[in-house]
Design a protein around this motif. Structure first.
Motif, mmCIF file in Angstrom:
data_model
loop_
_atom_site.group_PDB
_atom_site.id
_atom_site.type_symbol
_atom_site.label_atom_id
_atom_site.label_comp_id
_atom_site.label_asym_id
_atom_site.label_seq_id
_atom_site.Cartn_x
_atom_site.Cartn_y
_atom_site.Cartn_z
ATOM 1 N N ALA A 65 0.834 -1.211 0.000
ATOM 2 C CA ALA A 65 0.000 0.000 0.000
ATOM 3 C C ALA A 65 0.862 1.253 0.000
ATOM 4 C CB ALA A 65 -0.937 -0.008 1.207
ATOM 5 N N LEU A 66 1.924 1.249 0.776
ATOM 6 C CA LEU A 66 2.831 2.395 0.829
ATOM 7 C C LEU A 66 3.487 2.618 -0.533
ATOM 8 C CD1 LEU A 66 4.179 4.558 2.603
ATOM 9 C CD2 LEU A 66 5.943 2.873 3.134
ATOM 10 N N LEU A 67 3.953 1.548 -1.164
ATOM 11 C CA LEU A 67 4.582 1.672 -2.486
ATOM 12 C C LEU A 67 3.583 2.172 -3.523
ATOM 13 C CD1 LEU A 67 7.050 1.381 -4.307
ATOM 14 C CD2 LEU A 67 6.424 -1.011 -4.640
ATOM 15 N N ILE A 68 2.359 1.682 -3.467
ATOM 16 C CA ILE A 68 1.334 2.149 -4.411
ATOM 17 C C ILE A 68 1.106 3.643 -4.226
ATOM 18 C CG2 ILE A 68 -1.120 2.044 -4.992
ATOM 19 C CD1 ILE A 68 -0.960 -0.988 -4.357
ATOM 20 N N ASN A 69 0.937 4.081 -2.979
ATOM 21 C CA ASN A 69 0.709 5.503 -2.708
ATOM 22 C C ASN A 69 1.871 6.357 -3.194
ATOM 23 O OD1 ASN A 69 -1.856 5.318 -1.588
ATOM 24 N ND2 ASN A 69 -1.057 4.894 0.452
ATOM 25 N N GLU A 70 3.096 5.928 -2.907
ATOM 26 C CA GLU A 70 4.275 6.677 -3.346
ATOM 27 C C GLU A 70 4.374 6.697 -4.865
ATOM 28 O OE1 GLU A 70 7.582 4.825 -1.410
ATOM 29 O OE2 GLU A 70 7.029 5.595 0.559
#
Length: 109
Positions: A65-70
């Motif tokens: 989720a963090l990678l997608i957001n970034e």
């Protein structure tokens, strides 16, 4: 399905960590679509080949989720084009033919 039309319509292609070498990732990257890759398996190998250092921890939904957001915040068409150029040069039919010729050439003694 016409993947050359589908992949460019996507902001991001997410690859799983249990897949072997991901041809879907190559296809997507060749179309200029950014990739979200795991830190293990074939996706990690693809990341090394394409110079993609940002990866999510395999099996960790929060990390993904963090990678997608970034990734979505920093989408860069120029980065997609750069990676597409690498894919097309390293994985083209001509590149494969050249590599096969190198591997099968008689060895000089």
């Amino acid at each position: 399905a016409d993947l050359e039309k589908i992949y460019p319509a996507c902001d991001l292609t997410i690859l799983g960590h249990e897949e072997g070498f991901p041809l879907s990732g190559l296809e997507s990257a060749a179309c200029g679509t950014n990739l979200a890759l795991p830190d293990s398996g074939g996706g990690a190998e693809l990341g090394q080949l394409l110079g993609i250092n940002e990866r999510y921890s395999a099996g960790d939904a929060d990390s993904l989720a963090l990678l997608i957001n970034e990734s979505v915040r920093s989408l860069s068409p120029s980065n997609g084009r750069r990676i597409a150029s690498i894919v097309r040069s390293r994985f083209s039919t001509a590149a494969f033919q050249q590599r096969i010729l190198q591997l099968t050439a008689p060895k000089s003694t």
